[in-house]
Design a protein around this motif. Structure first.
Motif, PDB file in Angstrom:
ATOM      1  N   SER A   6     -13.756  -0.770   3.112  1.00  0.00           N
ATOM      2  CA  SER A   6     -15.155  -0.707   3.525  1.00  0.00           C
ATOM      3  C   SER A   6     -15.840  -2.042   3.301  1.00  0.00           C
ATOM      4  O   SER A   6     -16.608  -2.506   4.138  1.00  0.00           O
ATOM      5  CB  SER A   6     -15.912   0.353   2.724  1.00  0.00           C
ATOM      6  OG  SER A   6     -15.337   1.602   2.918  1.00  0.00           O
ATOM      7  N   GLY A   7     -15.545  -2.634   2.160  1.00  0.00           N
ATOM      8  CA  GLY A   7     -16.162  -3.917   1.856  1.00  0.00           C
ATOM      9  C   GLY A   7     -15.787  -4.956   2.900  1.00  0.00           C
ATOM     10  O   GLY A   7     -16.606  -5.775   3.295  1.00  0.00           O
ATOM     11  N   VAL A  22     -16.210  -5.941  -4.525  1.00  0.00           N
ATOM     12  CA  VAL A  22     -16.373  -4.526  -4.232  1.00  0.00           C
ATOM     13  C   VAL A  22     -17.714  -4.052  -4.765  1.00  0.00           C
ATOM     14  O   VAL A  22     -18.145  -4.468  -5.835  1.00  0.00           O
ATOM     15  CB  VAL A  22     -15.243  -3.736  -4.910  1.00  0.00           C
ATOM     16  CG1 VAL A  22     -15.527  -2.260  -4.875  1.00  0.00           C
ATOM     17  CG2 VAL A  22     -13.944  -4.030  -4.218  1.00  0.00           C
ATOM     18  N   ILE A  56       0.825  -1.205   0.000  1.00  0.00           N
ATOM     19  CA  ILE A  56       0.000   0.000   0.000  1.00  0.00           C
ATOM     20  C   ILE A  56       0.859   1.255   0.000  1.00  0.00           C
ATOM     21  O   ILE A  56       0.611   2.215  -0.708  1.00  0.00           O
ATOM     22  CB  ILE A  56      -0.893   0.035   1.261  1.00  0.00           C
ATOM     23  CG1 ILE A  56      -1.856  -1.126   1.250  1.00  0.00           C
ATOM     24  CG2 ILE A  56      -1.621   1.352   1.393  1.00  0.00           C
ATOM     25  CD1 ILE A  56      -3.004  -0.944   0.357  1.00  0.00           C
ATOM     26  N   GLY A  79      -5.302   6.377   2.444  1.00  0.00           N
ATOM     27  CA  GLY A  79      -6.270   6.941   1.516  1.00  0.00           C
ATOM     28  C   GLY A  79      -6.546   6.058   0.325  1.00  0.00           C
ATOM     29  O   GLY A  79      -7.247   6.435  -0.599  1.00  0.00           O
ATOM     30  N   LYS A  80      -6.018   4.857   0.316  1.00  0.00           N
ATOM     31  CA  LYS A  80      -6.215   3.997  -0.839  1.00  0.00           C
ATOM     32  C   LYS A  80      -7.208   2.890  -0.543  1.00  0.00           C
ATOM     33  O   LYS A  80      -7.473   2.571   0.607  1.00  0.00           O
ATOM     34  CB  LYS A  80      -4.886   3.349  -1.208  1.00  0.00           C
ATOM     35  CG  LYS A  80      -3.950   4.296  -1.900  1.00  0.00           C
ATOM     36  CD  LYS A  80      -2.830   3.471  -2.496  1.00  0.00           C
ATOM     37  CE  LYS A  80      -1.714   4.358  -2.974  1.00  0.00           C
ATOM     38  NZ  LYS A  80      -0.430   3.733  -2.777  1.00  0.00           N
ATOM     39  N   GLU A  81      -7.715   2.293  -1.582  1.00  0.00           N
ATOM     40  CA  GLU A  81      -8.535   1.085  -1.475  1.00  0.00           C
ATOM     41  C   GLU A  81      -9.700   1.240  -0.502  1.00  0.00           C
ATOM     42  O   GLU A  81     -10.086   0.296   0.179  1.00  0.00           O
ATOM     43  CB  GLU A  81      -7.662  -0.104  -1.064  1.00  0.00           C
ATOM     44  CG  GLU A  81      -6.530  -0.363  -2.043  1.00  0.00           C
ATOM     45  CD  GLU A  81      -5.800  -1.688  -1.819  1.00  0.00           C
ATOM     46  OE1 GLU A  81      -5.910  -2.250  -0.724  1.00  0.00           O
ATOM     47  OE2 GLU A  81      -5.150  -2.146  -2.760  1.00  0.00           O
ATOM     48  N   LYS A  82     -10.244   2.446  -0.426  1.00  0.00           N
ATOM     49  CA  LYS A  82     -11.318   2.660   0.547  1.00  0.00           C
ATOM     50  C   LYS A  82     -12.486   1.732   0.301  1.00  0.00           C
ATOM     51  O   LYS A  82     -13.101   1.228   1.237  1.00  0.00           O
ATOM     52  CB  LYS A  82     -11.796   4.103   0.490  1.00  0.00           C
ATOM     53  CG  LYS A  82     -10.850   5.054   1.173  1.00  0.00           C
ATOM     54  CD  LYS A  82     -11.395   6.457   1.148  1.00  0.00           C
ATOM     55  CE  LYS A  82     -10.437   7.413   1.789  1.00  0.00           C
ATOM     56  NZ  LYS A  82     -10.330   8.663   1.043  1.00  0.00           N
ATOM     57  N   ALA A  83     -12.789   1.521  -0.965  1.00  0.00           N
ATOM     58  CA  ALA A  83     -13.932   0.665  -1.265  1.00  0.00           C
ATOM     59  C   ALA A  83     -13.675  -0.759  -0.789  1.00  0.00           C
ATOM     60  O   ALA A  83     -14.584  -1.450  -0.354  1.00  0.00           O
ATOM     61  CB  ALA A  83     -14.221   0.667  -2.759  1.00  0.00           C
ATOM     62  N   TYR A  84     -12.441  -1.166  -0.864  1.00  0.00           N
ATOM     63  CA  TYR A  84     -12.108  -2.525  -0.420  1.00  0.00           C
ATOM     64  C   TYR A  84     -12.136  -2.623   1.093  1.00  0.00           C
ATOM     65  O   TYR A  84     -12.676  -3.574   1.654  1.00  0.00           O
ATOM     66  CB  TYR A  84     -10.732  -2.936  -0.950  1.00  0.00           C
ATOM     67  CG  TYR A  84     -10.727  -3.234  -2.429  1.00  0.00           C
ATOM     68  CD1 TYR A  84     -10.970  -4.526  -2.889  1.00  0.00           C
ATOM     69  CD2 TYR A  84     -10.521  -2.230  -3.355  1.00  0.00           C
ATOM     70  CE1 TYR A  84     -10.973  -4.815  -4.244  1.00  0.00           C
ATOM     71  CE2 TYR A  84     -10.527  -2.502  -4.713  1.00  0.00           C
ATOM     72  CZ  TYR A  84     -10.757  -3.791  -5.160  1.00  0.00           C
ATOM     73  OH  TYR A  84     -10.779  -4.064  -6.490  1.00  0.00           O
TER      74      TYR A  84
END
Ligand code: SF4
Lengths: 957, 1079
Positions: free
Chosen positions: B698-699, B731, B636, B691-696
């Motif tokens: 969160s998932g 996702v 990351i 700040g990366k992979e927020k959707a992941y």
């Protein structure tokens, strides 16, 4: 800000200056709390508080009794049911039906329905008799409608239905009688009682004021009307013209009815307040993919609240309680005070999971030879918990290790009990009556352990209280048989709901609450999560044994009423709101699509949107997937230190040797080699019920070793002749048993307890070993020179490294060395299907080759090892592979074949013919290992990754 | 109305099916405001349900505002109801409001959820439990069933023996001894209709163990006999050969001569040699046995007539018998334990209280068979009169049988019912979809008297070139495939292909034909570049793909206009990776993709780091986990990959404080709720800050959230669950996000895109490598006939089961045809595909889609075709290109700037505290016990007006579990002691107004609550109950109360303190103020 409760308090204060003679009845306690608070803000000198109660209090007060808990009631119901039903199911199975029946009875009484007439069978009498004449034509029509659908011609289901249906009235009567006798009651029963003796209620000396009601049950309605008519009680309605005047709005359903009522009618104000229409709140909706992201959004919305505003005017409504913690975790710094109506759910606490784990332990116990055994999984889960490791961490670790090594699928009680007194107490097999004292003890023990954990102590306290309660109830029901499974189910059901209240002033700070708790409260800013169908309003489904039309006919509530109640709670939130945020999720559960709440759709269609609009934001959470990297690790000082381990130094110094598999790994993938042998990332082994290929292979090796080993010892000769095989075959089975014991570290005389898979494996193994014997028999006579574990072969290979000449250790175990005629065979047992042919020696070391022959490389390495150990041995050294899977092939041949392409090959008869070439290649390989220019990198051949344990790191596979 | 009530719409792709459904729905729903309640519209997926609902509401909402008589929909409705526009407007409005306010009755639902609803309401009658969960994961259930069976081995010698024999047989054949996989594989059939329809027969057959034993014996014996016979034949052949002085190599073909097959007779494991096609041609063809120049020609001919000819011809029949036996034997062992599987499944469902999703169909069938429709409606609580069933081609036989009685009931009253579907889009046969129902069965069963069939023949979706291309391709492709089959199985058998594609030709809609851009089809056939390094044509295709995407962007297409269609999810995954790579290589273009099927949470480094972290917390010895956690964190933060990152001992220096922090918190972590632990871990690993992979991330949080909601919330359980479920978690991105879609053809049904890309347009048509199971009747003399499972293999073609095989092959061809049909008709404007180019030789198998397409485009010229395909095929580049690009378009792109959300973490404890319950649990502690009683008595007294009420409270506490039975007695005694004192008793009865629950409220809202206030005419009494030690300030407190009371009442006030444990009462006097007031 408009506030219903404040306005009401004001009005009451003005109308009844002597508050002490006033009783204020509210829908729930929370509203009462807010009511008094508003009152306090209005008065200017100390005052008597009016009496504030809920309508339940009122009923139970007059009834002189309170309802018993549900579980007791269901037990009582079951006992009566057993008497009536010809073939009653057992209690476990009855329980949920009982719940449903009880609820029906409760409804019946709450709504003053005539049970006898409801539960009658009208299937054959198609004319509805006159004794139903008190019903309206409409109601009779519904009843008729229902019974008309009956068509009694050998219809199994209808028959079943009828049989049960006909029993219910008897059940109802007998049940109530039984309860009466025991001075027990359910809620509806008490309500009905109060109504039936309504006239005997003395005129209270107090002024009754009913505040903020929306939907009454029939009994409540009757009581209220009585109070209004007879005692001049007063009513304050919390309502708005928006949903009353529009006939479609289900939120106004009850009000519209009550307004038409001769008694209630006059209590309504002449002009209905019209807050919703006049305020024109700012309304925004959000569509969001995930449930948890709602919290991130709430956090953002709250961040915008300016310092001047008082937090109390903002409410966050959580229709799904589970969202509470995610929401709390996203609170911005400006929220310094918060009040949460929901409690802390005990079920989230690991200590609770531990208790469940303790119960799960009971599900999988067995007794063998009077010994109690526990299934390894729950045991392992428990042992891993901090609660058991608390005192004896080391012992527990050892215990875990030994369970793993001996592959104890079932762990004997005594092994566990010896750790300490807690273990002794914990690992017992329970009978249902013992469960309570047992759990009580466990909880006490945990409580004592948790010296500093205030939160932990509180959960345990609460759990203990609930447990007592359950225990008491169940101890009264000795005559009903309850299984452990049932108990576990009930335990779950009860404890999943247990919550611990939060501390703090209820009325200060940001308000966070569930849907129903918001009743009668007013807020300027409303944030609602889960604005989805199935959440708000919650999923429908009347759980009732009474068919829909009959419910309607007898005035029992149906979905329509439910809908109305929820719609009201929603629209009520708009009374004072100036800013409304509604969040709904688009990805649903279990394949269901997230459907936005009907309320959003209703508003969109019906509100007056002139000069404003309902903004919709689609919330997007960025993906930004990090790209996987190419992994290549250059050799550095530290790594060289690690590689030094393989280098021979002074004489007699023991060093690690490169095994054939390490060399094969190096050729397959240098990174894998690094991770396994340099970084030391070994995988954990676990107790495995399955006999996986590795274990199976091991067992095969062991069995064969033991078989021959023992035989040679007994025969006192290492020469095996054809005549020996009969006896050998007889020894196969015991050898396998022994192998199993050895594999699982069992004592020699320990009885082997096989689970299913192992039993099958054992029998299959037998066939394999017999297969090997058959091959051996055809080769006999032969002399066994060594069997695997006896001898480790190792040698040094001299290589050139940047830091000079080094001797590197290479070594391994040869499964079996024997001599057949003039040939020494170096045998490797394999449990897979290995090829035996290869084109030439360099190909064995060529990592570019897709199907490099690893087995050949390995067995040739045996040649090297054997040769260097016995340099004087002059007989040919012939590698052989006994791959079990092929052992039954008619043309089985264990020897290596050198053969390129489709051409005719020849059998490899003596390692020494290839020695030179092999040595050179091996040296090259080892030199590469020590070459600073060669980093540890990933193999370009992805098929090598297929079974690699590091796939995840490499993102391969 | 004299119209036929049952309408069947056959709707080809893009023909406005949803529109038609909506129209028909409204024709029924607008009859009166509540008409909608009697309509059940059934769709195939939840998503379709959602869309259908939205569509209906949207139209009503629009009509509420304006009627557009120029539009077909409005016009139809106006005529249908014979009303004018304002009336229609009013009706729309009323229906819309009726629906929105009785939303639960708005019945647009999937078949499954409708069925489940009915099943629930009949739970008692069909002997289900009152509460049950619907289990979707049937594989997991099966695996538990198999577990149970295997544990039973120890108790059931018969089963044990059976399974060992099974394993043994596997071993003999050189397979793994593992029998689980086999059982699990065939066991899946338990949930399939293919099996279920014969379930009863099979159960019956298996219920007698003798049957299985006999069958096994029979097969064994037959195999033996056959082998023996083959050996005899071999001997005979050898005899004939030697008698004629021949070697096998003397025959035509020499060392590889067909004659060597004689040698193979009787070999193990397969005694019957398999003749290749060429070899089969030798049968009855003695001329070919010897080469023209052979000196042995005569001897060979003699040998032929001496019996070799006959033996060779016998081989084929023998193969047939052998194949038949083998087919039966193949699944025989697992079949033998189907009874156990079924029983165990029933038990498991009972134990776990679950209903399998596939059970609902069975139960419903039973319910609709057992009950008249009206009774069902009564119990369910919905009275449906009209059924609208969408995607009917995918309805299964069971589903239809369940529905049929309900439909017939409605039809009997001449109520309108509707089926909509397209045989050509039937691609769910593997799930039980039965396209014959739509094709002909329903009409046959219901009878044409009631049925009106309508063909929707205009395509409103695509541009003319696309439509014309598809018209040509599908007419011809259907013909091509059909003739392949006809050759094998005859005209009759292959007829279904023709009937299904009879009406494939669609009309172009007026609106689409007016557009200047006519649409474009580009199909590239990639010639493998032998020089290229590696990867073959796939690598070449993947190299081109980014170029294609860039070109499309240059032409003005927005990302959301573009969809990749794939056959398999794995292809989708490869495209995801390809696009991610492209995004780095070509930063000036966008390559965002979105897929519900290919973007797994587990792919993200953040999630991997978190899972590894959790593993490590669970087991601090697990160094793989520990190391992986830091490594993925490193990914990351784009840390350099070094030895340190992987080494357990010396982490890179910047990580050391992190590691220390983690080490410190470890003990706490295990005692935290999972989601909290996760938050803390995210914190420690700085994943939110990255700040990366927020959707992941969160998932993943959502995964934990879901897990905790349903299961025992412990770490061990979660890790295990994740292991099994991570492949199901992808996702989630909002639908309207501007990104290219990647989806499987199956999921693409009903969807459309401006540009459709199919990078992998090729697959095997009839794939016999997957061990698919077919159930076939099987009869043996002396044994009851039964139904047995056959694995679909080539050999079936030459066996007693050839018919089954033939049917399957024909249906497989239709499947393929349908699948391409669905794929190609998704495109509105552009279709662009890639297929590997193959040199076509005589021997080239036609069993792949790619080759058929290639042949068709290269030289499938046909006279009256709308498009003369070969004209557009460039023989040089092997590219088919039809249609010119239009002008650059400008597709409106939706801005999807990431929404502003809050990502920082606040530990909840900073805001809230749980109220401490500090009672001691140790019951032996007498003092505490007493204190507890004191507090309880206090509580009940303050809440009671009279002694009776107080006693009631004791009961209530007992009910609530606060006290035990014994404690109840103790409390009652204590109360009696207290009430023994006259003074005390006086506070609970008699004259004066009692203010028990009421207190005093001070301005501002503060409350003062003396336990009792009794107001008499001349005086007021204040009482406060206390527990525990006497305290001086209690008196002050009572005095303060007295002051307040006398201020409000203006009465002289007495005060008492009462200690509840001892019963001691102390009178408190008011000094000071009172004197001044009343003195
Ligand atoms: S996954 Fe592949 S590249 Fe990674 S270590 Fe294993 S074999 Fe090597």
């Amino acid at each position: 800000m408009h506030s219903f409760l404040r306005n009401t308090a004001q009005d009451i204060l003005q109308s009844y200056p002597s508050l002490k003679e006033v009783t204020v009845v509210l829908p729930n306690r929370r509203a009462g709390l807010f009511f008094t608070q508003h009152l306090g803000k209005i008065i200017d000198k100390p005052q008597w508080l009016p009496e504030v109660k809920t309508i339940e209090d009122l009923f139970y007060g007059y009834a002189g009794n309170r309802p018993a808990d549900n579980l007791t009631l269901i037990f009582e119901l079951y006992k009566v049911y057993k008497k009536i039903h010809p073939a009653p199911e057992d209690f476990d199975r009855f329980y949920y039906w009982g719940e449903m029946i009880l609820k029906d009875f409760n409804d019946l009484d709450q709504f003053l329905a005539d049970a006898e007439k409801l539960y009658r069978d009208l299937s054959e009498i198609k004319v509805i008799e006159t004794d139903l004449s008190y019903l309206t034509e409409n109601q009779i029509q519904l009843i008729r409608e229902f019974w008309k659908s009956f068509n009694l011609q050998d219809k199994g289901h209808q028959d079943k239905f009828l049989k049960f249906w006909q029993m219910l009235h008897g059940l109802y009567l007998a049940f109530k009688e039984e309860l009466d006798q025991k001075k027990l009651a359910y809620g509806g029963m008490l309500y009905r009682q109060v109504i039936e003796s309504l006239e005997s209620i003395p005129k209270p000396e107090r002024q009754f004021v009913f505040v903020g009601f929306n939907a009454f049950t029939k009994t409540e309605e009757v009581l209220l009307k009585h109070f209004i008519k007879k005692f001049d009680a007063k009513i304050y309605w919390d309502l708005d013209a928006y949903y009353i005047q529009d006939q479609h709005q289900e939120a106004g359903l009850f009000f519209r009815e009550y307004m038409k009522d001769p008694v209630f009618g006059p209590t309504f104000p002449d002009t209905l307040p019209s807050e919703i229409a006049s305020r024109k709140a700012k309304i925004k909706t959000y569509a969001i993919p995930l449930k948890v992201n709602q919290s991130n959004l709430v956090g953002k919305i709250l961040e915008e609240i300016s310092g001047e505003e008082s937090l109390e005017e903002t409410v966050v409504i959580l229709p799904d309680e589970q969202l509470l913690f995610p929401t709390l975790h996203a609170m911005p710094p400006n929220i310094d005070k918060i009040n949460v109506t929901m409690g802390y759910p005990v079920k989230n606490a690991p200590v609770y999971a531990f208790l469940e784990g303790v119960l799960d332990l009971q599900k999988y116990t067995k007794i063998e030879d009077e010994k109690i055994l526990f299934y390894h999984k729950p045991v392992r889960d428990l042992l891993a918990s901090p609660y058991l490791q608390h005192e004896n961490t080391k012992e527990v670790q050892e215990l875990l290790k030994s369970i793993q090594e001996t592959n104890l699928v079932y762990v004997p009680q005594d092994l566990l009990a010896k750790v300490n007194s807690f273990f002794k107490m914990l690992f017992v097999k329970l009978t249902p009556p013992k469960i309570f004292s047992y759990l009580g003890e466990v909880i006490k023990r945990l409580h004592k352990q948790a010296t500093e954990e205030a939160l932990q102590k509180s959960y345990l306290m609460q759990t203990y209280k609930q447990l007592n309660r359950l225990g008491e109830i169940l101890s009264d029901q000795q005559d009903v048989e309850v299984s452990i499974d049932f108990f576990i189910r009930i335990f779950r059901q009860v404890f999943r709901e247990v919550k611990l209240p939060f501390e703090g002033e209820p009325l200060a700070g940001l308000q966070v609450m569930g849907v129903l708790e918001s009743r009668n409260l007013d807020f300027r800013r409303v944030i609602i999560c889960n604005m989805n169908e199935e959440s708000f309003p919650p999923g429908g489904g009347m759980n009732s044994m009474i068919p829909f039309n009959l419910r309607r006919a007898f005035g029992l509530p149906v979905q329509e009423q439910n809908d109305a109640i929820y719609a009201y709670t929603f629209y009520r939130l708009l009374h004072s709101a100036e800013e409304v945020h509604m969040i709904h999720t688009t990805a649903g559960d279990q394949g269901k699509a997230g459907e936005k709440s009907r309320y959003i759709q209703q508003m969109a269609e019906e509100m007056d949107w002139t000069n404003r609009s309902m903004d919709e934001e689609v919330v997007f959470v960025p993906v930004d997937l990090s790209k996987s990297q190419v992994i290549s690790i250059p050799k550095n000082e530290k790594i060289y230190q690690a590689l030094e381990r393989y280098v021979l130094k002074g004489a007699g110094e023991r060093v690690t040797a490169f095994s054939p598999s390490a060399l094969n790994v190096w050729l397959d993938c240098r990174l894998k080699f690094y991770l396994r042998y340099i970084a030391g990332m070994d995988e954990k082994s676990v107790v495995n019920e399955e006999v996986d290929p590795a274990v199976f292979g091991n067992l095969a090796h062991l069995s064969l070793e033991i078989l021959y080993q023992n035989y040679i010892e007994r025969k006192k000769s290492a020469v095996i002749e054809k005549s020996d095989f009969e006896r050998l075959r007889e020894l196969v089975f015991p050898s396998i048993e022994k192998a199993i014991r050895k594999q699982y570290f069992l004592e020699d005389n320990a009885e082997v307890k096989l689970n299913g898979q192992l039993a099958i494996a054992r029998d299959v193994l037998q066939k394999y070993v017999l297969g090997v014997l058959a091959i051996d028999e055809s080769t006999a006579p032969f002399e066994i020179i060594s069997l695997e574990a006896e001898k480790k072969y190792r040698t040094a290979v001299v290589i050139q490294t940047p830091s000079g000449i080094r001797s590197v250790a290479v070594g391994g175990i040869i499964d079996r060395v024997d001599r057949v005629g003039e040939t020494v065979r170096l045998i490797d047992y394999k449990s897979g299907t290995d090829k035996k042919s290869f084109p030439d020696i360099p190909s064995l070391f060529d990592r570019q080759l897709k199907n490099r022959n690893k087995a050949a490389m390995q067995t040739l390495l045996y040649g090297l090892l054997y040769n260097s150990k016995f340099p004087t041995e002059s007989k040919p050294l012939k590698p052989a592979i006994f791959n079990l899977r092929e052992i039954f092939k008619p043309d089985f041949n264990p020897y290596l074949q050198v053969k390129a392409g489709r051409g005719q090959g020849y059998e490899l008869n003596d390692y020494r013919e290839y020695k030179e070439e092999f040595d050179t290649e091996l040296k090259k390989l080892l030199e590469e290992v020590y070459d600073p220019q060669v980093p540890f990198d990933q193999t370009p051949h992805e098929e090598k990754c297929r079974y690699c344990p590091y796939q995840e790191i490499c993102e391969r596979g | 109305m004299s119209e036929k009530p049952f309408i069947i719409y056959k709707s080809s792709a893009g023909s406005g099916k949803t529109y038609t459904l909506t129209k028909e729905y409204l024709k029924l729903a607008l009859a009166h405001p509540y008409a909608f309640k009697s309509i059940l519209a059934v769709t195939f997926t939840n998503k379709a349900t959602q869309e259908m609902k939205e569509r209906i509401l949207e139209v009503l909402s629009r009509m509420k505002i304006e009627i557009r008589p120029e539009e077909d929909l409005d016009r139809t409705l106006l005529t249908h109801f014979q009303i004018n526009a304002p009336e229609l407007q009013e009706r729309a409005k009323r229906t819309l409001l009726a629906i929105l306010h009785d939303y639960g009755s708005f019945s647009v639902s999937t078949i499954d959820s409708f069925f489940q609803k009915v099943v629930r309401s009949f739970a008692r009658e069909i002997d289900l439990q009152a509460k049950f969960d619907v289990e979707l994961d049937q594989d997991a259930v099966l695996s538990r069933v198999v577990d149970r069976i295997i544990t039973k081995v120890m108790e059931d010698p018969l089963l044990h023996k059976w399974l060992v024999d099974y394993a043994h047989e596997q071993v003999q054949e050189g397979k793994s001894w593992d029998i689980r996989t086999g059982i699990q594989g065939l066991g899946k059939q338990l949930f399939q209709e293919g099996f279920k329809q014969y379930q009863q027969d099979i159960k019956l057959f298996l219920s007698n163990p003798q049957n299985v034993a006999d069958l096994r014996k029979f097969i064994h014996a037959q195999r033996g006999k056959l082998a023996e016979y083959c050996c005899e034949l071999k001997e005979e052949a050898t005899r004939i050969r030697t008698e004629n002085g021949l070697e096998w190599t003397d025959f035509n073909g020499g060392g590889r001569s067909f004659a060597r097959r004689f040698e193979d007779l009787g070999a193990k494991p397969c005694p019957v040699p398999v003749l290749t096609d060429a070899q089969s041609k030798m049968i009855d063809n003695p001329d070919a046995w010897a080469t023209k120049t052979s000196k042995q020609k005569n001897a060979i001919e003699t040998a032929f007539h001496a019996g070799l000819g006959r033996i060779l011809s016998e081989i084929n029949t023998l193969t047939r018998s052998w194949n038949t036996l083998e087919a039966v034997r193949k699944n025989f062992y697992v079949y033998g334990i189907f009874k156990n599987l079924l029983e165990e499944l029933v038990e498991l469902k009972n134990d776990e209280n679950i209903l399998l999703i596939s059970d609902a169909n069975d139960f419903l069938k039973e319910i609709t068979k057992e009950n008249e429709a009206p009774f069902i409606y009564e119990k369910v609580g919905n009275q449906y009169q009209h059924f609208l069933i969408d995607e009917f081609q995918d309805t299964s036989g069971f589903q239809w049988e369940s529905f049929k009685p309900l439909l017939e009931n409605s039809l009997a009253e001449n109520k309108t019912n509707l089926l909509v579907g397209d045989v050509k889009q039937s691609i769910y046969r593997w799930r039980g979809g039965e396209l014959r129902l739509l094709l002909e069965e329903v009409e046959r069963q219901i009878g044409s008297v009631k049925i009106r069939v309508e063909n929707l023949e205009t395509n409103f979706r695509s541009l003319p070139n696309i439509i014309n291309f598809n018209n040509t391709v599908f007419s011809q492709l259907a013909g091509m495939l059909k003739s392949t089959l006809e050759e094998k199985y005859g005209v009759e058998a292959a007829g279904i292909l023709g009937r299904a594609y009879e009406d494939v030709v669609q009309k172009v809609s007026d609106r689409k034909s007016e557009v200047p851009f006519k649409g474009k089809v580009r199909m590239e056939f990639i010639q493998e570049d032998k020089e290229a390094e590696e990867g073959g044509s796939e690598a070449q295709m993947l190299q081109k793909l980014p170029q294609v995407v860039m070109e499309l962007q240059d032409r003005g297409y927005a990302l959301k206009d573009i969809a990749f269609l794939v056959r398999r999810k794995s292809e989708g995954e490869r495209i995801v990776h390809n696009m991610m790579q492209a995004a780095q290589d070509f930063p000036e273009y966008r390559f965002d993709v979105l897929s519900d099927e290919a973007m797994y949470l587990g792919q993200s480094a953040s999630v991997k780091a978190l899972v590894a972290g959790m593993r490590y917390i669970f087991d601090p010895e697990d160094m793989v986990a520990y190391t992986s956690m830091w490594y993925f964190r490193g990914v990351i933060f784009e840390n350099e990959v070094s030895h340190e990152l992987f080494s357990v001992e010396d982490l890179p220096s910047e990580l050391e404080p992190k590691a220390a922090q983690l080490g410190q918190r470890m003990p706490e972590f295990l005692q935290m709720p999972l989601s909290e632990m996760l938050e803390e871990l995210i914190q420690i690993l700085d994943l939110a800050q990255s700040g990366k992979e927020k959707a992941y991330i969160s998932g993943f949080k959502e995964a934990v959230f879901d897990f905790v909601g349903k299961n025992r919330a412990d770490l061990a359980g979660f890790l295990e669950w994740w292991e099994e479920n991570q492949q199901k978690r992808t996702v989630k991105i909002p639908e309207n996000h501007d990104a290219m879609r990647i989806l499987t053809i199956h999921k693409s049904k009903g969807l459309q895109y401006k540009v459709v890309l199919m990078p992998y347009l090729d697959w095997t048509i009839f794939d016999t490598s997957k061990d698919n199971i077919l159930w076939s009747p099987f009869e043996l003399e002396g044994l009851p006939s039964t139904i047995i499972p056959l694995s679909l293999k080539k050999e079936l073609a030459n066996s007693a089961f050839e018919q089954v095989y033939a049917n399957e092959e024909i249906m497989a061809y239709l499947d393929t045809l349908n699948m391409v049909y669905v794929a190609l008709t998704r495109a509105e404007e552009v279709f662009w595909s890639f297929t590997a180019y193959k040199e076509v030789k005589k021997t080239t198998s036609l069993n792949s889609l790619g080759i058929n397409l290639q042949l068709l485009l290269e030289n499938g010229s046909m006279k009256d075709a709308a498009v003369d395909l070969p004209v557009y095929f460039d023989g040089e580049s092997k590219v088919f290109e039809f249609g010119e690009w239009g002008d650059k378009i400008s597709s409106p792109t939706i801005k999807t700037a990431p929404s502003d959300l809050r990502w920082d973490y606040t530990p909840w404890q900073t805001l809230l505290k749980v109220r401490q319950l500090d009672q001691n649990l140790e019951g032996s502690d007498l003092l505490d016990q007493k204190r507890k009683y004191g507090l309880l008595i206090h509580r009940l007294l303050e809440n009671s007006k009279t002694r009776e009420e107080a006693l009631q409270w004791i009961d209530a506490y007992w009910f609530e579990g606060e006290i035990t039975q014994d404690e109840k007695g103790i409390l009652q005694n204590q109360l009696n002691t207290l009430f023994g004192q006259e003074l005390f008793k006086g506070w609970f009865q008699g004259e004066g107004v009692l203010l028990a629950e009421q207190g005093i409220i001070l301005p501002g809202g503060e409350l003062r609550r003396p336990d009792r206030v009794i107001l008499k005419d001349q005086e007021a009494i204040v009482v406060d109950f206390k527990t525990g030690e006497k305290k001086k300030y209690y008196q002050d407190q009572v005095q303060a109360y007295m002051e307040l009371v006398s201020e409000i009442t203006k009465l002289p006030t007495k005060g008492y303190l009462c200690y509840l444990e001892s019963g001691e009462i102390i009178e408190v006097t008011l000094v000071g103020k009172q004197g001044q007031l009343f003195g």
